[in-house]
Design a protein around this motif. Structure first.
Motif, PDB file in Angstrom:
ATOM      1  N   TYR A  24       0.844  -1.213   0.000  1.00  0.00           N
ATOM      2  CA  TYR A  24       0.000   0.000   0.000  1.00  0.00           C
ATOM      3  C   TYR A  24       0.870   1.252   0.000  1.00  0.00           C
ATOM      4  N   PRO A  25       0.510   2.272  -0.805  1.00  0.00           N
ATOM      5  CA  PRO A  25      -0.556   2.260  -1.812  1.00  0.00           C
ATOM      6  C   PRO A  25       0.002   1.908  -3.192  1.00  0.00           C
ATOM      7  N   SER A  26      -0.780   1.256  -3.980  1.00  0.00           N
ATOM      8  CA  SER A  26      -0.376   0.887  -5.328  1.00  0.00           C
ATOM      9  C   SER A  26      -1.163   1.661  -6.379  1.00  0.00           C
ATOM     10  N   ARG A  27      -2.015   2.571  -5.940  1.00  0.00           N
ATOM     11  CA  ARG A  27      -2.795   3.413  -6.848  1.00  0.00           C
ATOM     12  C   ARG A  27      -3.166   4.704  -6.112  1.00  0.00           C
ATOM     13  N   PRO A  28      -3.723   5.698  -6.797  1.00  0.00           N
ATOM     14  CA  PRO A  28      -4.035   6.977  -6.155  1.00  0.00           C
ATOM     15  C   PRO A  28      -4.996   6.837  -4.973  1.00  0.00           C
ATOM     16  N   VAL A  29      -4.827   7.721  -4.004  1.00  0.00           N
ATOM     17  CA  VAL A  29      -5.653   7.767  -2.798  1.00  0.00           C
ATOM     18  C   VAL A  29      -6.574   8.977  -2.890  1.00  0.00           C
ATOM     19  N   THR A  30      -7.834   8.806  -2.497  1.00  0.00           N
ATOM     20  CA  THR A  30      -8.789   9.912  -2.479  1.00  0.00           C
ATOM     21  C   THR A  30      -8.944  10.439  -1.059  1.00  0.00           C
ATOM     22  N   LEU A  31      -8.761  11.727  -0.899  1.00  0.00           N
ATOM     23  CA  LEU A  31      -8.927  12.386   0.391  1.00  0.00           C
ATOM     24  C   LEU A  31     -10.226  13.186   0.331  1.00  0.00           C
ATOM     25  N   VAL A  32     -11.253  12.697   1.006  1.00  0.00           N
ATOM     26  CA  VAL A  32     -12.571  13.333   0.968  1.00  0.00           C
ATOM     27  C   VAL A  32     -12.607  14.523   1.927  1.00  0.00           C
ATOM     28  N   VAL A  33     -13.067  15.650   1.413  1.00  0.00           N
ATOM     29  CA  VAL A  33     -13.302  16.855   2.214  1.00  0.00           C
ATOM     30  C   VAL A  33     -14.806  17.055   2.280  1.00  0.00           C
ATOM     31  N   PRO A  34     -15.411  17.039   3.464  1.00  0.00           N
ATOM     32  CA  PRO A  34     -16.869  17.116   3.542  1.00  0.00           C
ATOM     33  C   PRO A  34     -17.429  18.534   3.483  1.00  0.00           C
ATOM     34  N   PHE A  35     -16.673  19.430   2.860  1.00  0.00           N
ATOM     35  CA  PHE A  35     -17.086  20.831   2.711  1.00  0.00           C
ATOM     36  C   PHE A  35     -16.719  21.305   1.310  1.00  0.00           C
ATOM     37  N   THR A  36     -17.180  22.486   0.954  1.00  0.00           N
ATOM     38  CA  THR A  36     -16.944  23.025  -0.378  1.00  0.00           C
ATOM     39  C   THR A  36     -15.482  23.399  -0.585  1.00  0.00           C
ATOM     40  N   ALA A  37     -15.090  23.498  -1.843  1.00  0.00           N
ATOM     41  CA  ALA A  37     -13.731  23.913  -2.191  1.00  0.00           C
ATOM     42  C   ALA A  37     -13.500  25.359  -1.751  1.00  0.00           C
ATOM     43  N   GLY A  38     -12.274  25.636  -1.321  1.00  0.00           N
ATOM     44  CA  GLY A  38     -11.908  26.994  -0.941  1.00  0.00           C
ATOM     45  C   GLY A  38     -12.009  27.292   0.537  1.00  0.00           C
ATOM     46  N   GLY A  39     -12.663  26.429   1.306  1.00  0.00           N
ATOM     47  CA  GLY A  39     -12.774  26.644   2.744  1.00  0.00           C
ATOM     48  C   GLY A  39     -11.534  26.168   3.486  1.00  0.00           C
ATOM     49  N   GLY A  40     -11.575  26.286   4.814  1.00  0.00           N
ATOM     50  CA  GLY A  40     -10.411  25.947   5.628  1.00  0.00           C
ATOM     51  C   GLY A  40     -10.007  24.493   5.534  1.00  0.00           C
ATOM     52  N   VAL A  41     -10.981  23.573   5.644  1.00  0.00           N
ATOM     53  CA  VAL A  41     -10.669  22.143   5.581  1.00  0.00           C
ATOM     54  C   VAL A  41     -10.132  21.794   4.193  1.00  0.00           C
ATOM     55  N   ASP A  42     -10.748  22.354   3.151  1.00  0.00           N
ATOM     56  CA  ASP A  42     -10.316  22.078   1.782  1.00  0.00           C
ATOM     57  C   ASP A  42      -8.885  22.563   1.553  1.00  0.00           C
ATOM     58  N   THR A  43      -8.560  23.755   2.022  1.00  0.00           N
ATOM     59  CA  THR A  43      -7.211  24.294   1.835  1.00  0.00           C
ATOM     60  C   THR A  43      -6.169  23.420   2.518  1.00  0.00           C
ATOM     61  N   VAL A  44      -6.455  23.017   3.750  1.00  0.00           N
ATOM     62  CA  VAL A  44      -5.519  22.154   4.476  1.00  0.00           C
ATOM     63  C   VAL A  44      -5.387  20.807   3.777  1.00  0.00           C
ATOM     64  N   ALA A  45      -6.494  20.265   3.277  1.00  0.00           N
ATOM     65  CA  ALA A  45      -6.457  18.981   2.576  1.00  0.00           C
ATOM     66  C   ALA A  45      -5.553  19.055   1.351  1.00  0.00           C
ATOM     67  N   ARG A  46      -5.625  20.137   0.608  1.00  0.00           N
ATOM     68  CA  ARG A  46      -4.821  20.267  -0.608  1.00  0.00           C
ATOM     69  C   ARG A  46      -3.341  20.454  -0.276  1.00  0.00           C
ATOM     70  N   LEU A  47      -3.057  21.161   0.803  1.00  0.00           N
ATOM     71  CA  LEU A  47      -1.660  21.295   1.238  1.00  0.00           C
ATOM     72  C   LEU A  47      -1.110  19.941   1.680  1.00  0.00           C
ATOM     73  N   LEU A  48      -1.923  19.203   2.445  1.00  0.00           N
ATOM     74  CA  LEU A  48      -1.491  17.892   2.917  1.00  0.00           C
ATOM     75  C   LEU A  48      -1.335  16.917   1.757  1.00  0.00           C
ATOM     76  N   ALA A  49      -2.283  16.925   0.821  1.00  0.00           N
ATOM     77  CA  ALA A  49      -2.235  16.009  -0.316  1.00  0.00           C
ATOM     78  C   ALA A  49      -0.966  16.226  -1.133  1.00  0.00           C
ATOM     79  N   GLU A  50      -0.596  17.477  -1.312  1.00  0.00           N
ATOM     80  CA  GLU A  50       0.612  17.793  -2.081  1.00  0.00           C
ATOM     81  C   GLU A  50       1.848  17.170  -1.439  1.00  0.00           C
ATOM     82  N   ARG A  51       1.935  17.226  -0.116  1.00  0.00           N
ATOM     83  CA  ARG A  51       3.106  16.678   0.576  1.00  0.00           C
ATOM     84  C   ARG A  51       3.031  15.152   0.666  1.00  0.00           C
ATOM     85  N   LEU A  52       1.815  14.604   0.769  1.00  0.00           N
ATOM     86  CA  LEU A  52       1.664  13.153   0.886  1.00  0.00           C
ATOM     87  C   LEU A  52       2.063  12.422  -0.393  1.00  0.00           C
TER      88      LEU A  52
END
Length: 323
Positions: A24-52
């Motif tokens: 693991y992992p052998s293919r892309p991982v999906t990180l679900v954000v339960p809020f709209t794009a551009g909000g606080g959770v979404d911004t942090v998710a995209r920063l984390l995804a980039e580093r992950l």
């Protein structure tokens, strides 16, 4: 199938789990954000995804699934396959507070259906006021509220979320009465505070920063127990003797479906904790009003239990119920 053969098959499956983690992992991982794009959770998710992408060696795709105060996206993750390829970056609301407010209306139960992986960041809110509001600090706010019981309104992004609990806790510790004014998002509430339509708002620092810097609202305090590293000039609510002991932050954490094998959970924890040690990611999280807060899985479970107990006291005392 005889009993001994069944035991042998179960043992073989159990011993195979470490191998799953190595693959693991052998293919892309999906990180679900339960809020709209551009909000606080979404911004942090995209920063984390980039580093992950570096620590996991695979693409990490952010998928927004907003609705029902974050519960739509969280519920979708609980129903996903427990293989580590669908994860949730959740906030305190849909993973700890909502079960206290919505109870049997919930389609999932976080403690049963989600596996806590690690805390990602602590995100204290800020208390802002209209420029014309006569109070410039918590002591003056408390005095004004006591002189005008129930007439002081505070805006939040909805019933039962961390911002709502921020207001209820302030009323409790300071012995004041205010009126909760729920909105559907931060943008409209900040516009109304700036115009004086409502006097106060509890909101994320990232959302409020443009309004603060332009002078359209004034910031009174942060909701953490101490001043936040990202804004050391903003006093904490608890610094005022009238609100001693005040401490209530929002936070974002990573979760997997509860059926995810322990070895894969551990692999994800290691990858995220390593990512959060990156100085550049830490700097960018602080720009968003957060503080990196990596934990072991057990530490995160204990953290959620402590926070939930705190939220439960506030929800019960304020008698918060759904709309």
């Amino acid at each position: 199938m005889n009993l001994s053969r069944r035991y042998l098959l179960l043992a073989a499956a159990f011993l195979a789990h470490p191998a799953w983690s190595q693959d693991y992992p052998s293919r892309p991982v999906t990180l679900v954000v339960p809020f709209t794009a551009g909000g606080g959770v979404d911004t942090v998710a995209r920063l984390l995804a980039e580093r992950l992408r570096a620590t996991l060696g695979q693409a990490v795709v952010v998928g927004n699934k907003p609705g029902a105060s974050g519960m739509l996206g969280a519920s979708a993750v609980t129903r996903a396959a427990g293989d580590g390829y669908t994860l949730l970056l959740g906030s305190a609301g849909e993973t700890a507070i909502n079960p206290l407010v919505y109870k049997e209306r919930m389609q999932y139960q976080p403690q049963r259906d989600l596996a806590p992986i690690t805390l990602v960041t602590r995100v204290p809110n800020v208390l802002v006021a209209a420029p014309s509001f006569p109070a410039n600090n918590i002591a003056e706010l408390v005095s004004y509220a006591k002189a005008h019981p129930g007439r002081l309104g505070y805006a939040t992004s909805g019933i039962g979320n961390p911002q709502h609990l921020n207001g209820e806790l302030l009323q409790s510790v300071a012995g004041i009465q205010m009126t909760h004014v729920p909105y559907k998002g931060a943008a409209n509430q900040l516009v109304d505070v700036a115009s004086g339509a409502v006097e106060l708002a509890f909101v994320s620092y990232a959302g409020a920063a443009p309004f603060i810097k332009s002078g359209r609202v004034k910031v009174l305090a942060v909701t953490s127990a101490r001043r936040a590293p990202f804004a050391p000039d903003i006093p904490a609510i608890a610094e005022s003797p009238q609100a001693a002991g005040y401490d209530l932050e929002n936070w974002f954490g990573l979760f997997a479906p509860a059926s995810t094998p322990a070895a894969i959970q551990a692999r994800i924890n290691t990858a995220v904790v390593d990512a959060l040690k990156d100085p550049e990611l830490g700097r960018r999280l602080r720009e968003q009003g957060g503080e990196p807060a990596p934990m072991t899985q057990q530490q995160f479970k204990d953290f959620i239990a402590g926070e939930t107990a705190k939220y439960a006291r506030i929800v019960e005392s304020a008698r918060i119920t759904p709309e």
